[in-house]
Design an enzyme around this catalytic site. Structure first.
Site, mmCIF file in Angstrom:
data_model
loop_
_atom_site.group_PDB
_atom_site.id
_atom_site.type_symbol
_atom_site.label_atom_id
_atom_site.label_comp_id
_atom_site.label_asym_id
_atom_site.label_seq_id
_atom_site.Cartn_x
_atom_site.Cartn_y
_atom_site.Cartn_z
ATOM 1 N N LYS A 125 -65.702 -52.748 42.623
ATOM 2 C CA LYS A 125 -65.572 -51.666 41.639
ATOM 3 C C LYS A 125 -66.340 -52.068 40.388
ATOM 4 O O LYS A 125 -66.525 -53.254 40.134
ATOM 5 C CB LYS A 125 -64.100 -51.454 41.278
ATOM 6 C CG LYS A 125 -63.792 -50.053 40.805
ATOM 7 C CD LYS A 125 -63.618 -49.127 41.976
ATOM 8 C CE LYS A 125 -63.496 -47.688 41.549
ATOM 9 N NZ LYS A 125 -63.102 -46.847 42.701
ATOM 10 N N ASP A 165 -67.074 -42.475 40.481
ATOM 11 C CA ASP A 165 -65.625 -42.484 40.278
ATOM 12 C C ASP A 165 -65.432 -41.624 39.032
ATOM 13 O O ASP A 165 -66.329 -40.810 38.720
ATOM 14 C CB ASP A 165 -65.121 -43.933 40.089
ATOM 15 C CG ASP A 165 -63.597 -44.061 40.237
ATOM 16 O OD1 ASP A 165 -63.115 -44.111 41.367
ATOM 17 O OD2 ASP A 165 -62.888 -44.087 39.203
HETATM 18 N N1 GLU Z 1 -64.578 -44.119 43.788
HETATM 19 C C1 GLU Z 1 -64.208 -43.726 45.125
HETATM 20 C C2 GLU Z 1 -62.991 -44.505 45.558
HETATM 21 O O1 GLU Z 1 -62.141 -44.783 44.752
HETATM 22 C C3 GLU Z 1 -65.377 -43.768 46.087
HETATM 23 C C4 GLU Z 1 -66.066 -45.086 46.223
HETATM 24 C C5 GLU Z 1 -67.333 -45.051 47.064
HETATM 25 O O2 GLU Z 1 -67.690 -44.012 47.589
HETATM 26 O O3 GLU Z 1 -67.949 -46.127 47.180
HETATM 27 O O4 GLU Z 1 -62.792 -44.820 46.701
#
Ligand code: GLU
Length: 450
Positions: A125, A165
């Site tokens: 993240k 996100d």
């Molecule tokens: N931010 C999204 C999540 O919390 C998607 C992450 C992504 O597609 O890499 O899973």
């Protein structure tokens, strides 16, 4: 003291200033103990000590010029948590509340979520404490470019693949991708959520919201129930909430609420998704604008919410879809939902329910779909985008959507069967955590320690 408790105590004394990270770890560790008892190899190989420490973590300074020519400074981050089963994968969040604790909670959860999708992606993240609200398009572009000047050193199609996100959607991914390409001269699938003309996947935009509804349908199927004709309370008004509402309407359910940081909309006739898209995706306006356009909608500002409560959860509903942000649903909210007859909660946001609220849902025996399982459709479809990029091809909307649907069915089945294996049928928190954990832990053992 059990192995999981011991590790939690250690982390609590080491990181007292990282409450969100500790909350996410606690929620997972409590449910893992039966799997740790069943397989002593996990403790022998010190899996909990290892899985709770990010493999690599970067913090960098982002300097950029606003429209007045003033220098602005933000903090950027990327937390590469675990790469046992595949390259690091996870979104970028641009929001003033972003800090190391928030990103460690999100990165930690991403390990298990990504494992549950059944696809080969590790957990990561990142983001920045940048507030996109009120910024011009040029300011957003300059910020994204300055952010990528730092981030590009650490990412790559087989190394780490960021995505969106909160605060990072198609527009931001476009600017980030353009900057990466110029900085590296490499045209590769280094980000997901891209535009359709440069490697994006159809149905990626819709995937998280759609997936959450597919997951709710699977939970209800095991109980002989369905969402059809039922009122559903949805929080949030971003990408997840919008496509959750859209899918609910497609299957004949009635999304009756949406919310943003300033207030909420209630309309018993159902949310008008096209108008919501116009307000949020095109005009980037607040929900007061939605209330202007839809005469039957009732708008309540946050200042009129009952104290300590999120008013979305006071609306009588059959199912609740928290799709806004972490800790948006506390014990009082959970009690109110249950008292109003809510039978199903499916989490589109990450960690929206407090631990006390989760315990209330589990104790009540309603269908409760934790975020790691229920919102995994977004990242799963990101992996489908990576697959298309690797094959230099693109699939139709229906192909991607049906793969997404099948992935959500499989995730539910895996979590449900695991809950049965551990003698707690229907406890999908335990089922999802153990199922996600085992694959990563077994792989860490197989790969050894260097
Ligand atoms: N931010 C999204 C999540 O919390 C998607 C992450 C992504 O597609 O890499 O899973």
């Amino acid at each position: 003291m059990s192995y999981s408790q011991q590790i939690f105590e250690e982390l609590s004394s080491r990181y007292p200033y990282q409450p969100e990270f500790l909350q996410a770890v606690q929620e997972v560790l409590v449910t893992l103990q039966p799997a740790l008892d069943k397989n002593p190899a996990y403790q022998k190989h010190k899996i909990l000590e290892r899985i709770t420490v990010p493999e690599r973590s970067f913090q960098f300074k982002v300097e950029w010029l606003d429209d007045k020519g003033e220098i602005q400074v933000n903090r950027g981050y990327r937390i590469q948590f675990n790469s046992a089963i595949g390259p690091y994968k996870g979104g970028l969040r641009f929001h003033p509340t972003v800090n190391e604790s928030v990103l460690k909670f999100l990165g930690f959860e991403q390990i298990f979520k990504n494992s549950l999708t059944g696809t080969p992606i590790g957990g990561a993240k990142g983001g920045a404490d940048f507030d996109p609200k009120g910024k011009s398009d040029n300011e957003i572009m300059r910020f994204c470019q300055a952010f990528m000047v730092q981030l590009h050193r650490y990412i790559g199609a087989t190394i780490d693949v960021p995505a969106g996100d909160i605060g990072v959607g198609g527009r931001e991914i476009g600017y980030l991708y353009g900057a990466f390409k110029r900085l590296t001269t490499s045209y590769e699938g280094v980000l997901t959520g891209k535009g359709l003309t440069y490697g994006g996947s159809l149905a990626r935009t819709e995937a998280t919201g759609y997936g959450t509804v597919y997951f709710a349908q699977e939970m209800l199927k095991t109980r002989g129930e369905s969402l059809e004709g039922k009122a559903c309370a949805v929080s949030g008004a971003g990408n997840v909430a919008i496509y959750c509402c859209q899918k609910l309407k497609q299957i004949g359910a009635i999304p009756v609420t949406v919310s943003d940081s300033r207030g909420m909309i209630y309309d018993k006739n159902g949310i008008d998704v096209e108008i919501l898209q116009q307000v949020k995706e095109v005009e980037r306006a607040s929900l007061t604008r939605y209330a202007e356009l839809v005469p039957t909608a009732k708008y309540t500002p946050v200042s009129e919410y009952a104290q300590g409560r999120n008013n979305v959860w006071s609306v009588p509903c059959y199912a609740a879809f928290p799709c806004a942000t972490q800790n948006e649903l506390n014990l009082e909210d959970a009690k109110c939902l249950l008292a109003n007859g809510c039978k199903c909660v499916a989490e589109g946001a990450n960690m929206p329910s407090s631990i006390e609220a989760i315990n209330a849902f589990l104790a009540s025996g309603i269908a409760y779909g934790p975020a790691k399982a229920a919102n995994a459709g977004g990242v799963a479809t990101s992996q489908l985008e990576m697959e298309q990029n690797a094959g230099m091809c693109s699939w139709t909307f229906d192909e991607v959507d049906s793969k997404l649907h099948q992935i959500m069915v499989n995730i539910h089945n895996n979590a449900y069967q695991t809950s049965i294996e551990f003698g707690d049928k229907g406890n999908l928190v335990l089922g999802a955590n153990i199922a996600g954990f085992r694959k990563v832990a077994d792989t860490m053992i197989a790969q050894g320690v260097i």
